[in-house]
Design a protein around this motif. Structure first.
Motif, short mmCIF file in Angstrom:
data_model
loop_
_atom_site.label_atom_id
_atom_site.label_comp_id
_atom_site.label_asym_id
_atom_site.label_seq_id
_atom_site.Cartn_x
_atom_site.Cartn_y
_atom_site.Cartn_z
N MET A 109 0.84 -1.20 0.00
CA MET A 109 0.00 0.00 0.00
C MET A 109 0.88 1.25 0.00
SD MET A 109 -2.90 1.17 2.77
CE MET A 109 -3.85 -0.30 2.47
N LYS A 110 0.53 2.23 -0.84
CA LYS A 110 1.31 3.47 -0.90
C LYS A 110 1.15 4.27 0.39
CE LYS A 110 0.90 4.33 -5.90
NZ LYS A 110 0.43 5.32 -6.90
N PRO A 111 2.26 4.84 0.92
CA PRO A 111 2.12 5.77 2.05
C PRO A 111 1.36 7.01 1.60
CG PRO A 111 4.42 5.09 1.72
CD PRO A 111 3.65 4.64 0.53
N THR A 112 0.55 7.55 2.50
CA THR A 112 -0.25 8.74 2.19
C THR A 112 0.40 9.98 2.78
OG1 THR A 112 -2.30 7.47 2.18
CG2 THR A 112 -2.50 9.85 2.42
N VAL A 113 0.62 10.98 1.94
CA VAL A 113 1.14 12.28 2.38
C VAL A 113 0.04 13.32 2.21
CG1 VAL A 113 2.85 14.09 1.99
CG2 VAL A 113 3.51 11.69 1.75
N ALA B 193 0.22 27.30 -6.61
CA ALA B 193 1.32 26.86 -7.49
C ALA B 193 2.22 25.87 -6.76
CB ALA B 193 2.12 28.07 -7.97
N LEU B 194 2.55 26.17 -5.50
CA LEU B 194 3.41 25.27 -4.73
C LEU B 194 2.69 23.96 -4.42
CD1 LEU B 194 6.00 24.65 -3.21
CD2 LEU B 194 5.08 25.90 -1.23
N LEU B 195 1.40 24.06 -4.13
CA LEU B 195 0.60 22.86 -3.86
C LEU B 195 0.63 21.91 -5.07
CD1 LEU B 195 -1.37 21.50 -1.85
CD2 LEU B 195 -3.21 22.71 -3.00
N THR B 196 0.45 22.48 -6.25
CA THR B 196 0.46 21.66 -7.47
C THR B 196 1.83 21.03 -7.70
OG1 THR B 196 -1.21 23.11 -8.47
CG2 THR B 196 0.08 21.72 -9.97
N LEU B 197 2.88 21.80 -7.46
CA LEU B 197 4.25 21.30 -7.65
C LEU B 197 4.56 20.16 -6.66
CD1 LEU B 197 6.97 21.69 -9.14
CD2 LEU B 197 7.60 23.30 -7.30
N LEU B 198 4.18 20.35 -5.42
CA LEU B 198 4.40 19.32 -4.41
C LEU B 198 3.62 18.05 -4.74
CD1 LEU B 198 4.19 21.52 -1.18
CD2 LEU B 198 6.23 20.32 -2.00
N GLN B 199 2.37 18.25 -5.12
CA GLN B 199 1.53 17.10 -5.45
C GLN B 199 2.11 16.30 -6.61
OE1 GLN B 199 -2.53 18.10 -6.37
NE2 GLN B 199 -3.23 15.98 -6.29
N TYR B 200 2.56 17.00 -7.63
CA TYR B 200 3.12 16.34 -8.81
C TYR B 200 4.35 15.51 -8.44
CZ TYR B 200 5.75 15.76 -13.15
OH TYR B 200 6.48 15.23 -14.19
N GLY C 261 5.77 8.12 -5.83
CA GLY C 261 5.08 6.91 -5.44
C GLY C 261 4.19 7.04 -4.22
N TYR C 262 3.95 8.27 -3.75
CA TYR C 262 3.08 8.47 -2.60
C TYR C 262 1.64 8.71 -3.04
CZ TYR C 262 7.49 9.26 -0.15
OH TYR C 262 8.77 9.12 0.38
N LYS C 263 0.71 8.34 -2.21
CA LYS C 263 -0.67 8.76 -2.38
C LYS C 263 -0.78 10.15 -1.76
CE LYS C 263 -5.44 7.68 -1.07
NZ LYS C 263 -6.32 6.77 -0.28
N VAL C 264 -1.31 11.12 -2.50
CA VAL C 264 -1.28 12.51 -2.05
C VAL C 264 -2.70 13.02 -1.81
CG1 VAL C 264 -0.55 14.86 -2.60
CG2 VAL C 264 0.84 12.91 -3.35
N VAL C 265 -2.88 13.65 -0.64
CA VAL C 265 -4.13 14.32 -0.29
C VAL C 265 -3.79 15.79 -0.08
CG1 VAL C 265 -6.00 14.50 1.38
CG2 VAL C 265 -5.02 12.25 0.83
#
Length: 231
Positions: A1-5, A13-20, A26-30
């Motif tokens: 199972m992927k770790p969730t961050v 803009a920073l949120l999008t960059l971090l998420q990408y 390989g993390y699941k991103v919320v």
């Protein structure tokens, strides 16, 4: 199972960059852009790690961190604070509030990903595995037993909880007040001096026949499991 961050950041803009980049790693991103909403979401479904901005709408990252550390369910949730506030006093305040790491904007994505990996390695396994080791000290969390080398270490319940907390955060210095909250609970009144008494008992149990002491006393600060013990 992927770790969730979970990323708690209101700069789009920073949120999008971090998420990408985290998704590519390989993390699941919320993602969430509001402090109060982040606390509610974490109460419902805690992630494996939180990237937390300091300056947020409705509730600051510092207050989010404080509330998460006050709850038993999220007391050990890994938190990396990301902020434009780079003064030493701000860094100390962030770490004292309970952040596991602190990264100042602007930062390189390579460094951030390295910090995330380091916190995951250091904290997440210790919270999920039955056997946690620090040098020749082994804590069997399923059986509530402790060994050092070939011998069994007999600990009282409080000493066991104290060692279990310290071994989950090797190298991190905890004040007496932080240890009181983590080991005794925030709703129990115990004098800070009590921590010294139980640390002394833990030391006597661990350090039989002149063995090297793994617990470091930091003057005017508190206690930690000493990283130099491993060298």
């Amino acid at each position: 199972m992927k770790p969730t961050v979970m990323i708690v950041e209101d700069e789009e803009a920073l949120l999008t960059l971090l998420q990408y980049n985290l998704d590519k790693e390989g993390y699941k991103v919320v993602t969430v852009a509001d402090g109060e909403e982040a606390v509610l979401m974490i109460k419902e479904t805690p992630p494996d790690l939180v990237l937390l901005d300091w300056m947020l709408p409705s509730m600051s990252g510092i207050e989010v961190c404080r509330q998460l550390r006050a709850r038993n369910e999220t007391r050990n949730l890994p938190i990396i604070m990301i902020t434009a506030r780079g003064e030493e006093g701000d860094r100390i305040r962030g770490l004292d509030t309970g952040a596991d790491d602190y990264l100042t904007k602007p930062f390189s994505m390579t460094e951030l990903l390295a910090r995330v990996r380091a916190v995951m390695r250091r904290i997440r396994p210790a919270l999920s595995e039955d056997l946690v080791t620090f040098g020749d000290i082994v804590v069997d969390r399923a059986a509530h037993r402790v060994r050092r080398g070939e011998r069994e270490v007999r600990l009282g319940p409080t000493e066991y909880r104290l060692l279990d907390h310290l071994i989950q955060h090797p190298g991190r210095v905890f004040s007496r007040e932080q240890l009181l909250d983590a080991v005794w609970g925030s709703d129990v009144y115990v004098e800070a001096r009590t921590v010294d008494v139980h640390v002394g008992r833990l030391r006597r149990a661990l350090n039989d026949k002149g063995e090297k002491d793994p617990i470091r006393t930091v003057r005017s600060a508190g206690y930690s499991l000493d990283d130099q013990f491993l060298s």
